[in-house]
Design an enzyme around this catalytic site. Structure first.
Site, PDB file in Angstrom:
ATOM      1  N   LEU A  36       1.406   1.866  -0.218  1.00 12.39           N
ATOM      2  CA  LEU A  36       1.679   2.184   1.186  1.00 12.39           C
ATOM      3  C   LEU A  36       0.665   3.155   1.783  1.00 12.39           C
ATOM      4  O   LEU A  36       0.181   4.063   1.120  1.00 12.39           O
ATOM      5  CB  LEU A  36       3.096   2.771   1.310  1.00 12.39           C
ATOM      6  CG  LEU A  36       4.213   1.853   0.807  1.00 12.39           C
ATOM      7  CD1 LEU A  36       5.582   2.516   1.024  1.00 12.39           C
ATOM      8  CD2 LEU A  36       4.178   0.496   1.485  1.00 12.39           C
ATOM      9  N   HIS A  40       1.899   1.183   7.110  1.00 12.43           N
ATOM     10  CA  HIS A  40       3.267   0.872   6.672  1.00 12.43           C
ATOM     11  C   HIS A  40       4.241   1.939   7.174  1.00 12.43           C
ATOM     12  O   HIS A  40       5.345   1.623   7.626  1.00 12.43           O
ATOM     13  CB  HIS A  40       3.347   0.846   5.143  1.00 12.43           C
ATOM     14  CG  HIS A  40       2.491  -0.183   4.471  1.00 12.43           C
ATOM     15  ND1 HIS A  40       1.408   0.153   3.697  1.00 12.43           N
ATOM     16  CD2 HIS A  40       2.567  -1.537   4.449  1.00 12.43           C
ATOM     17  CE1 HIS A  40       0.861  -0.956   3.210  1.00 12.43           C
ATOM     18  NE2 HIS A  40       1.537  -1.993   3.653  1.00 12.43           N
TER      19      HIS A  40
HETATM   20  P1  AMP Z   1       1.572  -5.596   3.312  1.00 13.95           P
HETATM   21  O1  AMP Z   1       2.105  -4.545   2.372  1.00 13.95           O
HETATM   22  O2  AMP Z   1       0.095  -5.628   3.409  1.00 13.95           O
HETATM   23  O3  AMP Z   1       2.214  -6.946   3.094  1.00 13.95           O
HETATM   24  O4  AMP Z   1       2.050  -5.153   4.760  1.00 13.95           O
HETATM   25  C1  AMP Z   1       3.404  -4.897   5.035  1.00 13.95           C
HETATM   26  C2  AMP Z   1       3.582  -4.752   6.515  1.00 13.95           C
HETATM   27  O5  AMP Z   1       2.781  -3.672   7.006  1.00 13.95           O
HETATM   28  C3  AMP Z   1       3.156  -5.992   7.295  1.00 13.95           C
HETATM   29  O6  AMP Z   1       4.068  -6.211   8.362  1.00 13.95           O
HETATM   30  C4  AMP Z   1       1.792  -5.595   7.810  1.00 13.95           C
HETATM   31  O7  AMP Z   1       1.427  -6.282   8.993  1.00 13.95           O
HETATM   32  C5  AMP Z   1       2.001  -4.126   8.083  1.00 13.95           C
HETATM   33  N1  AMP Z   1       0.712  -3.416   8.125  1.00 13.95           N
HETATM   34  C6  AMP Z   1      -0.272  -3.468   7.200  1.00 13.95           C
HETATM   35  N2  AMP Z   1      -1.334  -2.738   7.611  1.00 13.95           N
HETATM   36  C7  AMP Z   1      -1.003  -2.227   8.824  1.00 13.95           C
HETATM   37  C8  AMP Z   1      -1.675  -1.400   9.782  1.00 13.95           C
HETATM   38  N3  AMP Z   1      -2.927  -0.947   9.557  1.00 13.95           N
HETATM   39  N4  AMP Z   1      -1.041  -1.085  10.928  1.00 13.95           N
HETATM   40  C9  AMP Z   1       0.226  -1.544  11.154  1.00 13.95           C
HETATM   41  N5  AMP Z   1       0.910  -2.320  10.303  1.00 13.95           N
HETATM   42  C10 AMP Z   1       0.311  -2.667   9.160  1.00 13.95           C
END
Ligand code: AMP
Length: 282
Positions: A36, A40
């Site tokens: 995270l 996140h």
């Molecule tokens: P992940 O752990 O990469 O699957 O991401 C989990 C959630 O966090 C997903 O909804 C992503 O779109 C969101 N997320 C990842 N990176 C960012 C970021 N830089 N800004 C906002 N949300 C993010």
């Protein structure tokens, strides 16, 4: 600060969430794959602002990784993640293992047509099937009031909105703006793979998208402009560009010129790291 609850079984997740909702406490769900960062955490803060309770999930979902992707190398740090979640007021972490999510005999998949015919739907065959299946499961397991997804993965957000609507899931899907580093690079768990030199180069991607978005909004034709940007990314040190495209922000269909609701999308590789980003145009 009350301590965050950690559960690994669907039955325990359900018991907590239905208990809260039964008492009239609204619940926001934030699905993640862990490792995270502040992106996140901004989703968890939003979930906590909008609802009485925030629930995060950490599950590195094998079915959304292709055979040559980074599943086994994907960063994992549950203890560090739990401390971060607790610091922003997360009430519960659901961290199941693979056998809890895909028990023996698992045979069902959710597929969303149309939106997945473009961009990462082409570049990562099977990816959105894995995403749609696991998110449908998480939404049905938790049955939250709202669920939060980042605009960083904009196509994924549209796929999830579509599936929740099509399957009549009683949950509001909320998009959250992308959190970026000072130079514009979107925060991503995969940024930790970048060497210092690659990290410098990576900052060009959001700058190029922002610049292109401005020119497209001014009425420039997409094709020559996007070819030019691809060339600049390669010249700056990107190894390859999977795609750079102007698309409708809802259907994800490619567009020749900007119109209201359009966005520019890119996926490009530096060394072994694949970066994606997107930027609003009009
Ligand atoms: P992940 O752990 O990469 O699957 O991401 C989990 C959630 O966090 C997903 O909804 C992503 O779109 C969101 N997320 C990842 N990176 C960012 C970021 N830089 N800004 C906002 N949300 C993010």
């Amino acid at each position: 600060m009350t301590r965050m609850i950690i559960v690994r079984r669907v039955a325990d997740l359900r018991a907590h969430v239905s208990g809260w909702r039964g008492r009239g406490e609204s619940v926001g769900l934030v699905p993640t794959m862990g490792a995270l960062h502040d992106g996140h955490l901004s989703l968890v803060r939003r979930a906590k602002d909008d609802n009485v309770r925030a629930v995060a999930t950490i599950f590195v979902n094998p079915t959304q990784f292709g055979p040559n992707e980074d599943l086994s190398a994907y960063p994992r740090d549950e203890a560090g993640d739990a401390a971060k979640l607790e610091s922003v007021g997360c009430d519960l972490l659901f961290a199941p293992d693979v056998s809890e999510m895909y028990p023996a005999g698992f045979a069902t998949s959710v597929s969303v047509a149309g939106i997945t015919d473009h961009l990462d739907g082409i570049a990562r065959p099977g990816h959105f099937g894995g995403v749609a299946t696991i998110v449908a499961k998480l939404l049905l397991q938790a049955l939250p009031d709202r669920a939060y997804f980042g605009e960083k993965d904009y196509q994924q957000l549209q796929v999830i909105k579509r599936l929740a609507r099509d399957l009549d899931m009683p949950v509001e899907i909320c998009g959250v703006p992308t959190v970026r580093e000072a130079d514009g690079l979107a925060l991503s768990s995969r940024n930790r793979y970048l060497s210092a030199a690659e990290r410098q180069i990576a900052g060009l991607l959001p700058r190029a998208l922002a610049e292109a978005a401005q020119l497209l909004a001014d009425g420039r034709a997409a094709a020559p402009l996007l070819t030019d940007i691809e060339g600049r990314l390669i010249a700056a040190g990107f190894g390859s560009v999977d795609y750079i495209a102007l698309c409708d922000g809802m259907s994800l269909e490619p567009l020749a010129a900007a119109r209201p609701g359009s966005r520019i999308f890119a996926a490009a590789r530096i060394g072994r790291t694949r970066l994606i980003d997107n930027w609003p145009v009009l």
